[in-house]
Design a protein around this motif. Structure first.
Motif, PDB file in Angstrom:
ATOM      1  N   VAL A 167      31.349 -49.816   7.478  1.00 35.55           N
ATOM      2  CA  VAL A 167      32.557 -49.271   6.513  1.00 35.55           C
ATOM      3  C   VAL A 167      32.586 -50.596   5.474  1.00 35.55           C
ATOM      4  O   VAL A 167      32.301 -49.827   4.471  1.00 35.55           O
ATOM      5  CB  VAL A 167      33.680 -49.259   6.833  1.00 35.55           C
ATOM      6  CG1 VAL A 167      34.660 -48.675   5.597  1.00 35.55           C
ATOM      7  CG2 VAL A 167      34.151 -47.709   8.579  1.00 35.55           C
ATOM      8  N   ALA A 168      32.587 -51.779   5.776  1.00 38.96           N
ATOM      9  CA  ALA A 168      32.477 -52.618   5.263  1.00 38.96           C
ATOM     10  C   ALA A 168      30.724 -52.331   3.777  1.00 38.96           C
ATOM     11  O   ALA A 168      31.073 -52.689   2.890  1.00 38.96           O
ATOM     12  CB  ALA A 168      32.664 -53.324   5.841  1.00 38.96           C
ATOM     13  N   ASP A 199      35.001 -38.881  -2.674  1.00 40.99           N
ATOM     14  CA  ASP A 199      34.982 -37.829  -1.451  1.00 40.99           C
ATOM     15  C   ASP A 199      35.588 -39.320   0.358  1.00 40.99           C
ATOM     16  O   ASP A 199      34.345 -39.971  -0.405  1.00 40.99           O
ATOM     17  CB  ASP A 199      34.128 -36.828  -0.530  1.00 40.99           C
ATOM     18  CG  ASP A 199      34.539 -36.042   0.668  1.00 40.99           C
ATOM     19  OD1 ASP A 199      35.251 -35.951   0.512  1.00 40.99           O
ATOM     20  OD2 ASP A 199      34.003 -34.926   1.007  1.00 40.99           O
ATOM     21  N   TYR A 200      36.004 -38.321   0.764  1.00 42.67           N
ATOM     22  CA  TYR A 200      36.368 -40.275   1.879  1.00 42.67           C
ATOM     23  C   TYR A 200      35.881 -39.166   3.165  1.00 42.67           C
ATOM     24  O   TYR A 200      36.445 -38.379   3.148  1.00 42.67           O
ATOM     25  CB  TYR A 200      37.767 -40.432   1.967  1.00 42.67           C
ATOM     26  CG  TYR A 200      38.703 -40.241   0.673  1.00 42.67           C
ATOM     27  CD1 TYR A 200      38.631 -41.606   0.351  1.00 42.67           C
ATOM     28  CD2 TYR A 200      39.399 -38.992  -0.454  1.00 42.67           C
ATOM     29  CE1 TYR A 200      38.716 -41.583  -1.899  1.00 42.67           C
ATOM     30  CE2 TYR A 200      39.843 -39.235  -1.517  1.00 42.67           C
ATOM     31  CZ  TYR A 200      39.670 -40.383  -2.062  1.00 42.67           C
ATOM     32  OH  TYR A 200      40.076 -41.130  -3.262  1.00 42.67           O
ATOM     33  N   PHE A 209      38.403 -45.210   5.554  1.00 44.85           N
ATOM     34  CA  PHE A 209      37.548 -44.597   5.250  1.00 44.85           C
ATOM     35  C   PHE A 209      36.241 -44.510   4.703  1.00 44.85           C
ATOM     36  O   PHE A 209      36.325 -46.456   4.128  1.00 44.85           O
ATOM     37  CB  PHE A 209      37.788 -43.498   3.752  1.00 44.85           C
ATOM     38  CG  PHE A 209      38.410 -44.270   2.521  1.00 44.85           C
ATOM     39  CD1 PHE A 209      37.658 -44.224   1.394  1.00 44.85           C
ATOM     40  CD2 PHE A 209      39.572 -44.847   2.698  1.00 44.85           C
ATOM     41  CE1 PHE A 209      38.212 -45.244   0.635  1.00 44.85           C
ATOM     42  CE2 PHE A 209      40.518 -45.243   2.012  1.00 44.85           C
ATOM     43  CZ  PHE A 209      39.140 -45.131   0.876  1.00 44.85           C
ATOM     44  N   SER A 210      35.204 -44.116   4.419  1.00 41.74           N
ATOM     45  CA  SER A 210      33.398 -44.751   3.935  1.00 41.74           C
ATOM     46  C   SER A 210      34.108 -43.622   2.268  1.00 41.74           C
ATOM     47  O   SER A 210      34.136 -42.696   2.579  1.00 41.74           O
ATOM     48  CB  SER A 210      32.599 -44.337   4.652  1.00 41.74           C
ATOM     49  OG  SER A 210      32.979 -45.090   5.516  1.00 41.74           O
ATOM     50  N   LEU A 211      33.544 -44.237   0.895  1.00 41.39           N
ATOM     51  CA  LEU A 211      33.738 -43.457   0.012  1.00 41.39           C
ATOM     52  C   LEU A 211      32.176 -42.820   0.205  1.00 41.39           C
ATOM     53  O   LEU A 211      31.243 -43.522  -0.023  1.00 41.39           O
ATOM     54  CB  LEU A 211      34.008 -44.491  -1.027  1.00 41.39           C
ATOM     55  CG  LEU A 211      34.990 -44.181  -2.724  1.00 41.39           C
ATOM     56  CD1 LEU A 211      35.751 -43.010  -2.013  1.00 41.39           C
ATOM     57  CD2 LEU A 211      34.590 -45.436  -3.487  1.00 41.39           C
ATOM     58  N   LYS A 212      32.293 -41.936  -0.471  1.00 43.36           N
ATOM     59  CA  LYS A 212      31.059 -41.290  -1.207  1.00 43.36           C
ATOM     60  C   LYS A 212      31.449 -40.643  -2.151  1.00 43.36           C
ATOM     61  O   LYS A 212      32.516 -40.056  -2.986  1.00 43.36           O
ATOM     62  CB  LYS A 212      31.326 -39.701  -0.212  1.00 43.36           C
ATOM     63  CG  LYS A 212      30.577 -40.033   0.976  1.00 43.36           C
ATOM     64  CD  LYS A 212      30.308 -38.834   1.886  1.00 43.36           C
ATOM     65  CE  LYS A 212      29.744 -38.930   3.245  1.00 43.36           C
ATOM     66  NZ  LYS A 212      29.393 -37.883   4.531  1.00 43.36           N
TER      67      LYS A 212
END
Length: 219
Positions: A167-168, A199-200, A209-212
């Motif tokens: 995630v980081a 999007d998350y 979350f991982s940002l898209k």
């Protein structure tokens, strides 16, 4: 009568050497395991703190750029939510440290004078602490360095670190790309506008979350 009693002669030490200081006993295995577990828990809390800080900074920048819509909550105000969240710290039984009051909270969380691109780079900095921490633990485990924190990590904590690292990395890249996208096209020009949608993704971690990023033509 009435005189002082004679002092008894001191017992001579064998070999003429002084009395040796008592050697402290080694901690028990249970104590060692307990202390190592506390170290691993503290390390995990530190990684979660860096992650939360980074994502909060990122969300503040996205909100300012219009990529995140903040809902109008129909019930409690920010002041009421603050009082509910931190009421326990304002208990009369807690004397120190002095609790943070609402005005101090508002002042400390005010980022109006921080540009969005700066917020995003600060987010990337916080997320880099997560990556470096996870990398250090992975190196210790791969090379069998027998460090207290790495040895005390449970399988669940190891899996958590792997998820945090992924995630980081994803969000660091997103923060850097967003920051570059906001840079002015020329010196003295107005900051650029982001033509993106976000999007998350919670597939890697259930809470972080991982940002898209997706390109979008903004009118």
């Amino acid at each position: 009568a009435g005189g002082k009693l004679p002092l008894l002669p001191a017992k001579p030490n064998k070999g003429g050497k002084g009395v040796k200081a008592a050697v402290p006993s080694a901690p028990s295995p249970a104590t060692v395991r307990r202390e190592a577990a506390l170290l691993s828990d503290a390390f995990m809390a530190e990684m979660h703190g860096h992650m939360a800080t980074g994502l909060t900074r990122m969300m503040l920048a996205l909100q300012r750029e219009g990529l995140v819509t903040v809902p109008q909550l129909p019930f409690n105000t920010l002041r009421e939510r603050f009082d509910q969240r931190f009421a326990i710290f304002h208990s009369p039984s807690l004397v120190r440290p002095e609790p943070l009051n609402y005005d101090q909270f508002v002042e400390a969380t005010n980022v109006d004078d921080v540009p969005s691109e700066r917020l995003l780079m600060l987010a990337a900095e916080s997320l880099s602490h997560v990556r470096h921490g996870c990398d250090a633990i992975k190196v210790s485990m791969d090379k069998k360095l027998n460090t207290p924190v790495a040895d005390a990590l449970s399988p669940e904590q190891q899996a958590e670190l792997m998820a945090l690292e992924k995630v980081a990395k994803t969000n660091t890249l997103a923060a850097v790309l967003l920051s570059k996208g906001l840079e002015p096209a020329a010196v003295g020009a107005e900051p650029s506008k982001l033509s993106l949608t976000v999007d998350y993704d919670f597939s890697t971690h259930p809470f972080f979350f991982s940002l898209k990023l997706k390109s979008s033509q903004r009118k």
